[in-house]
Design a protein around this motif. Structure first.
Motif, mmCIF file in Angstrom:
data_model
loop_
_atom_site.group_PDB
_atom_site.id
_atom_site.type_symbol
_atom_site.label_atom_id
_atom_site.label_comp_id
_atom_site.label_asym_id
_atom_site.label_seq_id
_atom_site.Cartn_x
_atom_site.Cartn_y
_atom_site.Cartn_z
ATOM 1 N N GLY A 197 0.749 -1.166 0.060
ATOM 2 C CA GLY A 197 0.298 -0.247 0.091
ATOM 3 C C GLY A 197 1.343 1.106 -0.043
ATOM 4 N N VAL A 198 1.910 1.417 0.805
ATOM 5 C CA VAL A 198 2.736 2.415 0.857
ATOM 6 C C VAL A 198 3.283 2.627 -0.505
ATOM 7 N N LEU A 199 4.014 1.337 -1.029
ATOM 8 C CA LEU A 199 4.595 1.979 -2.310
ATOM 9 C C LEU A 199 3.745 2.038 -3.727
ATOM 10 N N ALA A 200 2.063 1.888 -3.611
ATOM 11 C CA ALA A 200 1.256 2.554 -4.537
ATOM 12 C C ALA A 200 0.989 3.717 -4.542
ATOM 13 N N VAL A 201 0.817 4.336 -3.107
ATOM 14 C CA VAL A 201 0.638 5.840 -2.390
ATOM 15 C C VAL A 201 1.546 6.321 -3.123
ATOM 16 N N LEU A 202 3.878 5.977 -2.905
ATOM 17 C CA LEU A 202 3.996 6.724 -3.335
ATOM 18 C C LEU A 202 4.427 7.037 -4.747
ATOM 19 N N ARG A 203 3.988 6.049 -5.623
ATOM 20 C CA ARG A 203 4.067 5.636 -6.763
ATOM 21 C C ARG A 203 3.114 6.997 -7.376
ATOM 22 N N THR A 204 2.177 6.423 -6.938
ATOM 23 C CA THR A 204 1.368 7.703 -7.309
ATOM 24 C C THR A 204 0.912 9.140 -6.475
ATOM 25 N N VAL A 205 1.911 9.728 -5.461
ATOM 26 C CA VAL A 205 2.367 11.099 -5.110
ATOM 27 C C VAL A 205 3.204 11.278 -6.347
ATOM 28 N N SER A 206 4.363 10.631 -6.641
ATOM 29 C CA SER A 206 4.987 11.061 -7.549
ATOM 30 C C SER A 206 5.405 11.264 -8.828
ATOM 31 N N GLY A 207 3.448 10.650 -9.794
ATOM 32 C CA GLY A 207 3.630 10.898 -11.079
ATOM 33 C C GLY A 207 4.029 9.469 -11.601
ATOM 34 N N LEU A 208 4.341 8.134 -10.797
ATOM 35 C CA LEU A 208 4.814 7.052 -11.670
ATOM 36 C C LEU A 208 3.836 6.495 -11.757
ATOM 37 N N GLY A 209 2.512 6.298 -11.230
ATOM 38 C CA GLY A 209 1.099 5.489 -11.969
ATOM 39 C C GLY A 209 1.134 4.493 -10.825
ATOM 40 N N ASP A 210 0.385 3.914 -11.070
ATOM 41 C CA ASP A 210 0.012 2.024 -10.194
ATOM 42 C C ASP A 210 0.657 1.086 -10.621
ATOM 43 N N PRO A 211 1.596 0.284 -9.139
ATOM 44 C CA PRO A 211 2.668 -0.037 -9.456
ATOM 45 C C PRO A 211 2.290 -1.777 -10.515
ATOM 46 N N ALA A 212 2.954 -2.107 -11.617
ATOM 47 C CA ALA A 212 2.926 -3.648 -13.153
ATOM 48 C C ALA A 212 2.326 -4.714 -11.398
ATOM 49 N N ALA A 213 1.910 -5.134 -12.082
ATOM 50 C CA ALA A 213 1.001 -6.716 -11.669
ATOM 51 C C ALA A 213 2.208 -7.099 -11.393
ATOM 52 N N THR A 214 3.113 -7.206 -12.360
ATOM 53 C CA THR A 214 4.892 -8.150 -12.041
ATOM 54 C C THR A 214 5.494 -7.495 -10.887
ATOM 55 N N GLU A 215 5.798 -6.003 -10.966
ATOM 56 C CA GLU A 215 6.429 -5.630 -10.007
ATOM 57 C C GLU A 215 6.177 -5.883 -8.551
ATOM 58 N N LEU A 216 4.565 -5.514 -8.505
ATOM 59 C CA LEU A 216 4.437 -6.615 -7.344
ATOM 60 C C LEU A 216 4.593 -7.987 -6.665
ATOM 61 N N ALA A 217 4.542 -8.892 -7.634
ATOM 62 C CA ALA A 217 4.809 -10.322 -7.465
ATOM 63 C C ALA A 217 5.682 -10.646 -7.867
ATOM 64 N N ALA A 218 6.800 -9.520 -7.386
ATOM 65 C CA ALA A 218 8.779 -10.126 -7.484
ATOM 66 C C ALA A 218 8.642 -9.448 -6.005
ATOM 67 N N LEU A 219 7.633 -8.927 -5.208
ATOM 68 C CA LEU A 219 8.090 -9.659 -3.792
ATOM 69 C C LEU A 219 8.084 -10.127 -3.377
ATOM 70 N N CYS A 220 6.890 -10.845 -3.958
ATOM 71 C CA CYS A 220 6.457 -12.162 -3.005
ATOM 72 C C CYS A 220 7.974 -13.241 -3.084
ATOM 73 N N PRO A 221 8.808 -13.497 -3.484
ATOM 74 C CA PRO A 221 9.818 -14.264 -2.541
ATOM 75 C C PRO A 221 10.497 -13.948 -1.794
ATOM 76 N N SER A 222 10.703 -12.093 -1.214
ATOM 77 C CA SER A 222 11.220 -11.670 -0.147
ATOM 78 C C SER A 222 9.945 -12.048 0.650
ATOM 79 N N LEU A 223 9.087 -11.808 1.234
ATOM 80 C CA LEU A 223 8.075 -12.562 1.409
ATOM 81 C C LEU A 223 8.106 -13.650 2.534
ATOM 82 N N ALA A 224 8.747 -14.646 1.535
ATOM 83 C CA ALA A 224 8.992 -16.273 1.822
ATOM 84 C C ALA A 224 10.294 -15.911 2.555
ATOM 85 N N VAL A 225 11.303 -15.653 2.308
ATOM 86 C CA VAL A 225 12.591 -15.348 2.440
ATOM 87 C C VAL A 225 12.086 -14.565 3.899
#
Length: 469
Positions: A82-110
């Motif tokens: 949620g924080v990443l989505a808000v920061l990207r929206t505020v900075s004008g980068l738009g919503d994060p792509a689904a692939t970028e969010l999925a890239a954080l899944c391995p970090s959660l497991a680790v």
């Protein structure tokens, strides 16, 4: 105040593990999907991840006393997204792509795996009586003995009692040093309480003071004591007197200057129970299908090694006292039930259960089945039919239930389980008091995540075979 061992290496290692667990997998995953500046993005995400952890008090020493459950980490991870989505929206980068969010899944497991590894290391250190916070207990003599006894029963916490300050009369039977006694009546000045307590803590090298609830410790006296102790750099923790209540069930509230502990009731309905039921039915069905070849081999072994039926049917007591037929692979001779009365005097268990390490009724194949709990596998059919759950208290016999008191009857508030805390904590090697305590802890505090953890521990307990006879 002395620096707690928990602040020495637990916290830096936890922060380092969280940072590495997020940064390395995130950088690799972001590189694979072709994100611009993957290393810089991974570092930024890692910084936010650590800040989320700090805000959630994930690195506080007290957080390790609840183990390393995955639920809080998952919630923090969702906050991170949620924080990443808000920061990207505020900075004008738009919503994060689904692939970028999925890239954080391995970090959660680790991160979850790293935290569980750290917690196992903490438990190992605590079992050697190292890395513990030294506690001075303040309260009436009976309450002091109760606290000392409760802490001495287990090694999964970070406290050791080094002494006590006793309120009023009474003898401390637990054997801890008593460097000071305080009057039962509330003093008129804070220092009348604080000076002896602070001196005792200094003498014994205590890191903090536990204050127990009691008739001599009114709210105003506790308030003034906290002022004086905090002014002297001593931490104070209040024990409200409730036991075996999971931290997630307790919420602090306030009203008219009163501090309230809101203890939520045990989960008996709603989405968690539906999820548990779905897991029971689907899990038992899958296991029955997958283990069908093993069932055939075990049935043949039972048939060839002793005369009689392969499956043993026995009446057990389920939820709310309802009887049901429970099935097991037969591990004893056919007339074992009639022989039980002759062996009653040799019972090695101190409670309502009947257990013998070398029970003469057990067959040769039965000893193997019992050691690795293979005789319990037909109970998957009981789970599928709704008599039992995959995880729960041990299903008792009717004659055992007939001798239950009101406290022990609470074990029947939930469905009995194919496995449970009793099975993964020593089984027949446990005393009856330990067995009941474990079952009541589960009955009052169960959760779906806890069920998954117990099932994972069951595999190790079955391979170990300790307490199975």
């Amino acid at each position: 105040m002395r620096r707690s061992p928990a602040d020495g290496w637990y916290v830096p290692v936890a922060v380092g593990a969280d940072a590495a667990g997020m940064a390395l997998p995130a950088a690799v995953a972001l590189s694979v999907i072709g994100t611009a500046h993957p290393v810089h993005q991974a570092m930024a995400v890692t910084l936010i991840w650590l800040l989320v952890g700090l805000a959630a008090r994930r690195y506080a020493p007290s957080a390790w006393d609840e183990g390393a459950p995955a639920g809080p980490v998952v919630r923090d991870w969702l906050v991170l997204l949620g924080v990443l989505a808000v920061l990207r929206t505020v900075s004008g980068l738009g919503d994060p792509a689904a692939t970028e969010l999925a890239a954080l899944c391995p970090s959660l497991a680790v991160t979850v795996l790293c935290r569980k590894a750290i917690h196992r290391r903490i438990l190992t250190v605590r079992r050697r009586a190292e890395g513990l916070r030294r506690v001075l207990v303040l309260g009436e003599a009976g309450a002091v003995d109760a606290v000392v006894g409760q802490l001495a029963e287990r090694t999964d916490h970070g406290y050791v009692v080094v002494g006590a300050c006793v309120l009023g009369d009474g003898d401390v039977l637990s054997g801890v040093p008593v460097p000071a006694r305080l009057p039962g009546d509330s003093p008129t000045a804070p220092d009348e309480d604080a000076a002896p307590v602070a001196d005792a803590a200094e003498l014994l090298g205590a890191d903090l003071v536990f204050v127990t609830a009691g008739r001599h410790m009114c709210g105003d006296r506790l308030r003034r004591l906290s002022w004086a102790l905090h002014d002297r750099g001593r931490r104070l923790m209040v024990l409200p007197g409730i036991v075996e209540v999971a931290r997630r069930r307790v919420r602090i509230a306030s009203a008219a200057g009163l501090t309230l502990l809101d203890v939520s009731p045990p989960t008996r309905r709603g989405l968690p129970t539906l999820l548990k039921a779905a897991t029971d039915r689907s899990g038992s069905l899958v296991l029955l299908v997958v283990l069908a070849p093993l069932f055939a081999v075990l049935a043949l072994a039972v048939r060839l090694t002793s005369p009689g039926p392969v499956i043993y049917r026995q009446t057990r007591v389920g939820r709310n006292g309802a009887p049901f037929p429970m099935w097991k692979f037969r591990t004893m001779v056919v007339d074992a039930d009639r022989m039980k009365g002759d062996l009653a005097a040799a019972n090695e268990h101190d409670g309502h259960m009947f257990k013998l390490r070398r029970d003469p009724r057990v067959t040769s194949a039965g000893r193997f089945l019992r050691r690795y709990s293979l005789d319990e596998l037909p109970q998957l059919a009981n789970v599928l039919l709704g008599h039992m759950s995959l995880v729960g208290p041990r299903p008792p016999l009717p004659e055992e239930v007939a001798r239950y008191d009101r406290v022990e009857m609470r074990r029947l508030s939930v469905k009995p389980g194919l496995t449970g805390l009793w099975q993964v904590s020593g089984r027949s090697d446990l005393s009856w008091h330990e067995t009941v305590s474990l079952d009541l802890r589960y009955v009052d505090n169960w959760s779906w995540g806890w069920d998954m953890a117990v099932m994972a521990r069951t595999v190790r307990a079955v391979l170990d075979g300790r307490g199975a006879y």
